[in-house]
Motif scaffolding. Structure first.
Motif, short mmCIF file in Angstrom:
data_model
loop_
_atom_site.label_atom_id
_atom_site.label_comp_id
_atom_site.label_asym_id
_atom_site.label_seq_id
_atom_site.Cartn_x
_atom_site.Cartn_y
_atom_site.Cartn_z
N VAL A 113 121.95 36.79 19.45
CA VAL A 113 121.02 36.33 18.41
C VAL A 113 119.58 36.58 18.86
CG1 VAL A 113 120.15 34.27 17.23
CG2 VAL A 113 122.61 34.66 17.37
N ILE A 114 119.28 36.25 20.10
CA ILE A 114 117.91 36.45 20.60
C ILE A 114 117.54 37.93 20.56
CG2 ILE A 114 116.46 36.32 22.67
CD1 ILE A 114 117.94 33.64 23.32
N GLN A 115 118.46 38.76 21.04
CA GLN A 115 118.18 40.21 21.05
C GLN A 115 117.94 40.73 19.62
OE1 GLN A 115 120.69 42.99 23.47
NE2 GLN A 115 120.94 44.03 21.53
N ALA A 116 118.76 40.24 18.69
CA ALA A 116 118.69 40.75 17.30
C ALA A 116 117.37 40.36 16.62
CB ALA A 116 119.86 40.23 16.49
N PHE A 117 116.80 39.20 16.98
CA PHE A 117 115.62 38.72 16.26
C PHE A 117 114.32 38.90 17.04
CE2 PHE A 117 119.10 36.50 14.14
CZ PHE A 117 118.78 36.77 12.82
N ALA A 118 114.40 39.37 18.29
CA ALA A 118 113.20 39.42 19.14
C ALA A 118 112.08 40.27 18.53
CB ALA A 118 113.57 39.92 20.53
N ARG A 125 104.05 37.01 17.38
CA ARG A 125 103.83 36.25 18.63
C ARG A 125 104.52 34.88 18.51
NH1 ARG A 125 100.59 38.94 21.85
NH2 ARG A 125 100.16 37.21 23.23
N GLY A 126 105.81 34.93 18.13
CA GLY A 126 106.55 33.73 17.79
C GLY A 126 107.17 33.00 18.98
N LYS A 127 108.05 32.06 18.63
CA LYS A 127 108.67 31.20 19.65
C LYS A 127 110.19 31.17 19.44
CE LYS A 127 104.51 28.38 19.57
NZ LYS A 127 103.86 27.07 19.34
N TYR A 167 110.61 38.85 27.16
CA TYR A 167 109.78 38.85 25.95
C TYR A 167 108.45 38.12 26.11
CZ TYR A 167 114.20 40.41 23.93
OH TYR A 167 115.36 41.10 23.67
N GLY A 168 108.32 37.31 27.17
CA GLY A 168 107.03 36.63 27.41
C GLY A 168 105.88 37.62 27.49
N PRO A 169 106.03 38.69 28.29
CA PRO A 169 104.93 39.67 28.38
C PRO A 169 104.62 40.34 27.04
CG PRO A 169 106.49 39.95 30.19
CD PRO A 169 107.11 38.96 29.24
N ARG A 170 105.55 40.21 26.08
CA ARG A 170 105.29 40.80 24.75
C ARG A 170 104.85 39.74 23.74
NH1 ARG A 170 110.33 44.64 23.66
NH2 ARG A 170 111.26 44.15 25.68
N VAL A 209 103.91 24.01 22.45
CA VAL A 209 104.09 24.98 23.52
C VAL A 209 103.42 26.32 23.18
CG1 VAL A 209 106.22 24.01 24.50
CG2 VAL A 209 106.37 25.74 22.68
N GLY A 210 102.97 26.97 24.24
CA GLY A 210 102.35 28.29 24.10
C GLY A 210 102.76 29.14 25.29
N PRO A 211 102.14 30.31 25.44
CA PRO A 211 102.53 31.24 26.50
C PRO A 211 102.62 30.59 27.90
CG PRO A 211 101.00 32.29 25.03
CD PRO A 211 101.11 30.88 24.56
N ALA A 212 101.78 29.59 28.17
CA ALA A 212 101.81 28.96 29.50
C ALA A 212 103.12 28.21 29.73
CB ALA A 212 100.63 27.99 29.65
N ASP A 213 103.84 27.88 28.66
CA ASP A 213 105.11 27.15 28.76
C ASP A 213 106.32 28.08 28.69
OD1 ASP A 213 103.80 24.44 28.48
OD2 ASP A 213 103.18 25.37 26.60
N ASN A 214 106.07 29.37 28.63
CA ASN A 214 107.19 30.29 28.49
C ASN A 214 108.19 30.09 29.63
OD1 ASN A 214 108.62 32.52 27.38
ND2 ASN A 214 107.75 33.85 28.98
N GLY A 215 109.48 29.94 29.27
CA GLY A 215 110.52 29.75 30.29
C GLY A 215 110.73 28.30 30.69
#
Ligand SMILES: NC(=O)c1ccc[n+]([C@@H]2O[C@H](COP(=O)([O-])OP(=O)(O)OC[C@H]3O[C@@H](n4cnc5c(N)ncnc54)[C@H](OP(=O)(O)O)[C@@H]3O)[C@@H](O)[C@H]2O)c1
Length: 227
Positions: A113-118, A125-127, A167-170, A209-215
């Protein structure tokens, strides 16, 4: 402000249904993915929700659902579909059938699912919220109860972490969320909180949450959970 779009995988009932309800009330465009649309009668009654077929164990079904996101880029993907499997006490290895059902739903499903919607999410710049569980916390584990479910949630935590790295770097922000112990078919009637409060909390977390919270691996109130 432009209308935001969310897709929820596993929205027929429980926590997924509540996500659909709350985001629709907030004015989001909601794609509610369910494996048997004809049975999702409660969801059908929610105004502003588009019910789409989505069985997370079927690559074809995921590809069909992803078509909607090509047309209409997503701001948020909530991967909520889940199966508990055998309610074992103590260290009891599952049979092949249970293993396949739980791992296909809770681990392979989120991967696909993640791969299909990334790509759709990257354009906004979604979540991504992977609905995990504290039962997937390796450092927090002190019992073998629900062995298969625990193993599947530890595995999906890794899926979320890998998605965050990729996907964080993107521009995406990917988090694993524990919804609390919630009164649903899975959580049972003795659970601690209502689906409404769990989802209200997780929506707040997803808003903040934003990029700083990725992962990150977070409780429904935003408290970090040890891996
Ligand atoms: N409730 C809790 O206390 C709790 C605690 C920690 C984590 N969680 C997690 O939260 C998530 C939601 O749980 P819940 O409590 O809402 O459970 P639930 O009431 O049992 O609902 C499970 C949902 O997953 C869907 N689903 C199962 N297999 C699917 C598939 N192959 N494709 C698409 N949808 C599928 C079900 O759809 P059908 O109607 O078609 O079966 C249903 O909508 C799960 O990932 C669960 O592990 C729950």
């Amino acid at each position: 402000m432009a209308q935001k779009t969310v897709l929820i995988a596993g929205a027929s009932r429980g926590i997924g249904l509540e996500f659909a309800r709350q985001y629709a009330i907030q004015g989001w465009k909601v794609y509610a993915g369910v494996r048997t649309p004809a049975k999702a009668t409660e969801l059908m009654r929610v105004k502003g929700v588009e019910v789409i077929p989505l069985d997370v164990t079927s690559a074809n079904s995921i590809a069909g659902a992803a078509w909607h996101a090509d047309e209409d880029p997503l701001d948020l993907l909530v991967v909520c579909a889940g199966l508990y499997g055998p309610e074992t006490q103590g260290f009891l290895a599952p049979g092949n059938e249970d293993f396949d059902a739980v791992m296909h739903t809770n681990v392979l499903g989120p991967m696909r699912v993640i791969q299909a919607f990334a790509d759709s999410l990257i354009s906004r710049r979604g979540k991504i919220a992977v609905i995990s569980s504290t039962m997937g916390s390796i450092s927090g584990t002190t019992s073998a109860t629900g062995l298969l479910y625990r193993a599947s949630k530890a595995a999906v935590n890794m899926v979320a972490k890998c998605a965050a790295s990729e996907y964080g770097p993107r521009g995406l922000t990917v988090v694993s969320l524990h919804p609390g112990w919630v009164k649903t078919a899975m959580g049972g009637p003795n659970a601690q909180i209502e689906a409404y409060d769990s989802v209200l909390g997780m929506r707040g977390v997803l808003d903040r949450v934003g990029p700083a919270d990725n992962g990150a691996y977070l409780n429904y109130d935003g408290t970090p959970i040890p891996w």
